[in-house]
Each structure stands twice: as structure tokens, then as C-alpha cells.
Design an enzyme around this catalytic site. Structure first.
Site, PDB file in Angstrom:
ATOM      1  N   GLN A 219      -3.753  -8.930  -2.430  1.00  0.00           N
ATOM      2  CA  GLN A 219      -5.079  -9.464  -2.074  1.00  0.00           C
ATOM      3  C   GLN A 219      -5.277  -9.290  -0.571  1.00  0.00           C
ATOM      4  OE1 GLN A 219      -7.798 -10.812  -3.459  1.00  0.00           O
ATOM      5  NE2 GLN A 219      -7.094 -10.674  -5.573  1.00  0.00           N
ATOM      6  N   SER A 220      -5.184  -8.064  -0.095  1.00  0.00           N
ATOM      7  CA  SER A 220      -5.151  -7.843   1.345  1.00  0.00           C
ATOM      8  C   SER A 220      -6.547  -7.745   1.959  1.00  0.00           C
ATOM      9  CB  SER A 220      -4.374  -6.551   1.628  1.00  0.00           C
ATOM     10  OG  SER A 220      -4.614  -6.103   2.943  1.00  0.00           O
ATOM     11  N   ASN A 221      -6.816  -8.622   2.921  1.00  0.00           N
ATOM     12  CA  ASN A 221      -8.066  -8.523   3.690  1.00  0.00           C
ATOM     13  C   ASN A 221      -8.074  -7.253   4.527  1.00  0.00           C
ATOM     14  OD1 ASN A 221      -9.008 -11.253   2.998  1.00  0.00           O
ATOM     15  ND2 ASN A 221      -7.227 -11.888   4.193  1.00  0.00           N
TER      16      ASN A 221
END
Ligand SMILES: *Cc1c(COP(=O)(O)O)cnc(C)c1O
Length: 338
Positions: A76-78
Site C-alpha cells: 500500500q505504498s504512497n
């Protein structure tokens, strides 16, 4: 520090707001005034700190003649979301290598940033087990893309190399100018500390202008000595890139590991409290992985009397709220206050 000689794309068009949080400060009840710098409002899909770094990283990619960007992050990488966002804007292909730090946590149908990878038209997603050598995984992908005639450029995780950290040197300079123009003063600053580029760039920017306001990093993953060493090393590399010859006091680098909880990206009760309290007092969204845990650290330090009564503490809000939508169950339980 003269940053104007480094290529950048101009993604950061104006200073992000610095705001007082009266209701949050009151609810916290620790006798300190909490302020916030709104880097969650930076441009790029859904905002966040990576835009400042990518302003320099993508300019470097274009200077190298790249037509394709490869980067990596957690599931869930910004950072992956924003790298993809700016690649779209520049007409570059973007490929992601995702590290499944929590086994079984990658779900192709997941919401949050994962949904945005699809919506923004990612070219490919490769998922590798936690602990994989990410740079090697990205090099492998780059090799195969080169064989297909592409010109890939690798942005390291979090864009946390010296080039990317320039973005947070710039943030420190921007903040100093705002303090001057708006007659603001702060006694402490608190920043999230992950892949370290934000913390390292920001602290270097402050120290290089002799702004001796303590900057406290709140770690979200690594143990204190390891994280502090990572920040310190990146500060030295960034100073070398800029060409400043300064002694960086190791003691200025502080990154607490007390708020990580069971591990990177895993929820803590204190994070849920921090996210909920800021939402309900100020209508501002934090995220579960970085800014929520960092704010839980600020709150605990304030309650423990770490900041003197009456002092003014600035929190750097690095964004990340899309990840909330991948944590619905965590928040459904709710936080009812104490
Ligand atoms: C990446 C990220 C951070 C941490 O910044 P680093 O430069 O990696 O230390 C903090 N908050 C959010 C929302 C992020 O996406």
C-alpha cells in the site's frame, strides 16, 4: 544551500499551509500548542511528501533520457502511487515492484493505494516476498525492459537517495521563509521517519541554516540506532551532493522506535486514537502507516511532558490518507476516547 542548480520539474508551485490546531491541542490537554505543516496537500494524486522528492528525481530521470520509471514500495505504498501519478503526468511508463512485508498482505482487489495503481494505469506490478533485495529486483526488471528497447530509470524506495532528499531540504527552506513572513516560532518539530529521505533532507535543511530547533523523528519500521544511522548517512550524502562542507552533529538525529507497534504497517491502538482524534477535532486525515503513528508519538511525548508547557510543536503532515481505505476494519472498532 543553493538548490537552484539542480534540475527539477516544478511540481511544488506554492508553499504548503502551516496551520494551528486549536481544538486538537485542547483535546490533547498537554498544555502545548500543536501546529501542522500540510504536505498532505501537495500536488500529485492525493498529495503527500513524495511529490517534493520526485520533483528532483523525475527531473533527473528525464535528464538521463528515460522513457520508463521503475520504483518499489510496500503493498500500500504512497510513494508508488505518487511516482506513478507523476509518470502519468510526464507521459512516462511506470512499473512497480511491491514488497510483501507482511506475508499474504498483497491483494490485487484491495482498495486504497492499490486501487489507485490500477486506476492510474500502472504498466506492471511484480510482488516479491518481504526482505527481498529490492534494488536487485528492480535491476532485473530494468534489464528486461532494456532488451525490449526501453530506457528505464530506477527511483529507489521512497525516492530516499540524495537527489530525492533535496526535496526536503527545500521544504525546510520554505518553512523558514513562512516563519519569517508569518512571524511564527516553534520550539520543536516532529517528522515521520521511514525510508529516511524526509527526515534527512528536512534536518539537513534546518541545520545548514543554523535553525537549531530540535527535530524529532518518529520511526515506523526500524530500530532506533539503525534508523538514526540511515538518516545520518543520507544527510551526509545529501550534503556532499549539494557541495556543502559542514559538520553534522550525530546527536541532532533522533528517531524513536517506540511507536512502531508490532511492525511496519501493522495497526496500533495509539495510531487509531491519533487518526480519529485529528479527524474529529480538525477534520484532517492522517494515515495508518506513517503520519498516524508519527502523530501517536507526538501525543505520547506531549503527555509525558517531553515538551515544555506552553511550547509550540510543529508536526509535518506527510500525507498518506488513501491508505485509510485499506484499513476499514481497523477503524470500524472505533476509538471511543478515554
Ligand atoms: C513515505 C512516507 C513517509 C516517510 O517518508 P520517508 O522519506 O520515506 O522517511 C511518511 N508519510 C507518508 C504518508 C509517506 O508516504
Amino acid at each position: 544551500m543553493n538548490l537552484s542548480r539542480f534540475p527539477r520539474r516544478g511540481y511544488v508551485k506554492e508553499a504548503t499551509p502551516v496551520e494551528f490546531l486549536p481544538a486538537f491541542s485542547k483535546a490533547l490537554g498537554a498544555g502545548v500548542d500543536i501546529w501542522i505543516k500540510r504536505d498532505d496537500l501537495l500536488p500529485g494524486t492525493s498529495g503527500g511528501n513524495k511529490t517534493r522528492k520526485l520533483d528532483f528525481s523525475i527531473a533527473d530521470a528525464l535528464a538521463c533520457g528515460a522513457d520508463t520509471i521503475i520504483t518499489c514500495g510496500a503493498v500500500q505504498s504512497n510513494h508508488c502511487r505518487l511516482t506513478l501519478s507523476w509518470a502519468v503526468k510526464e507521459g512516462l511508463d511506470c512499473h512497480l515492484v511491491l514488497e510483501e512485508r507482511v506475508p499474504g498482505s498483497y491483494r490485487p482487489e484491495a482498495s486504497g493505494n492499490n486501487f489507485l495503481y490500477q486506476l492510474l494505469g500502472v504498466k506492471s506490478i511484480a510482488v516479491v516476498p518481504g526482505g527481498s533485495p529490492m534494488m536487485q529486483e528492480m535491476e532485473k526488471l530494468a534489464d528486461s525492459l532494456r532488451q525490449q528497447g526501453r530506457k528505464p530509470y530506477i527511483v529507489p524506495g521512497g525516492a530516499s537517495n540524495a537527489v530525492g532528499a533535496l526535496g526536503y531540504v527545500q521544504c525546510a527552506q520554505e518553512l523558514m521563509q513562512q516563519m519569517f513572513e508569518q512571524n511564527l516560532s516553534f520550539d520543536h518539530m516532529v517528522v515521520p521517519s521511514g525510508s529516511a529521505g524526509t527526515h534527512a533532507g528536512f534536518l539537513l535543511g534546518m541545520l545548514s541554516c543554523h535553525m537549531d530547533i530540535p527535530v524529532t523523528g518518529i520511526g515506523v519500521n526500524r530500530k532506533k540506532p539503525v534508523q538514526e544511522e540511515a538518516v545520518y548517512t543520507l544527510m551526509r550524502e545529501t550534503a556532499a551532493l549539494v557541495g556543502v562542507d559542514m559538520d553534522i552533529p550525530r546527536s541532532a538525529v533522533v528517531a524513536y522506535d517506540d511507536y512502531v507497534g508490532p511492525g511496519y504497517s501493522l495497526p496500533t491502538d495509539a495510531m487509531v486514537e491519533a487518526v480519529t482524534l485529528l479527524a474529529r477535532t480538525e477534520g484532517i486525515l492522517l494515515d495508518p502507516v506513517y503520519s498516524g503513528k508519527a502523530m501517536s508519538g507526538l501525543m505520547d511525548l506531549a503527555r509525558k511532558g517531553h515538551f515544555e508547557k506552553g511550547s509550540r510543536v510543529l508536526f509535518l503532515h506527510t500525507g498518506g490518507s488513501p491508505a485509510l481505505y485499506a484499513y476499514l476494519e481497523t477503524f470500524r472498532g472505533g476509538w471511543e476516547g478515554k
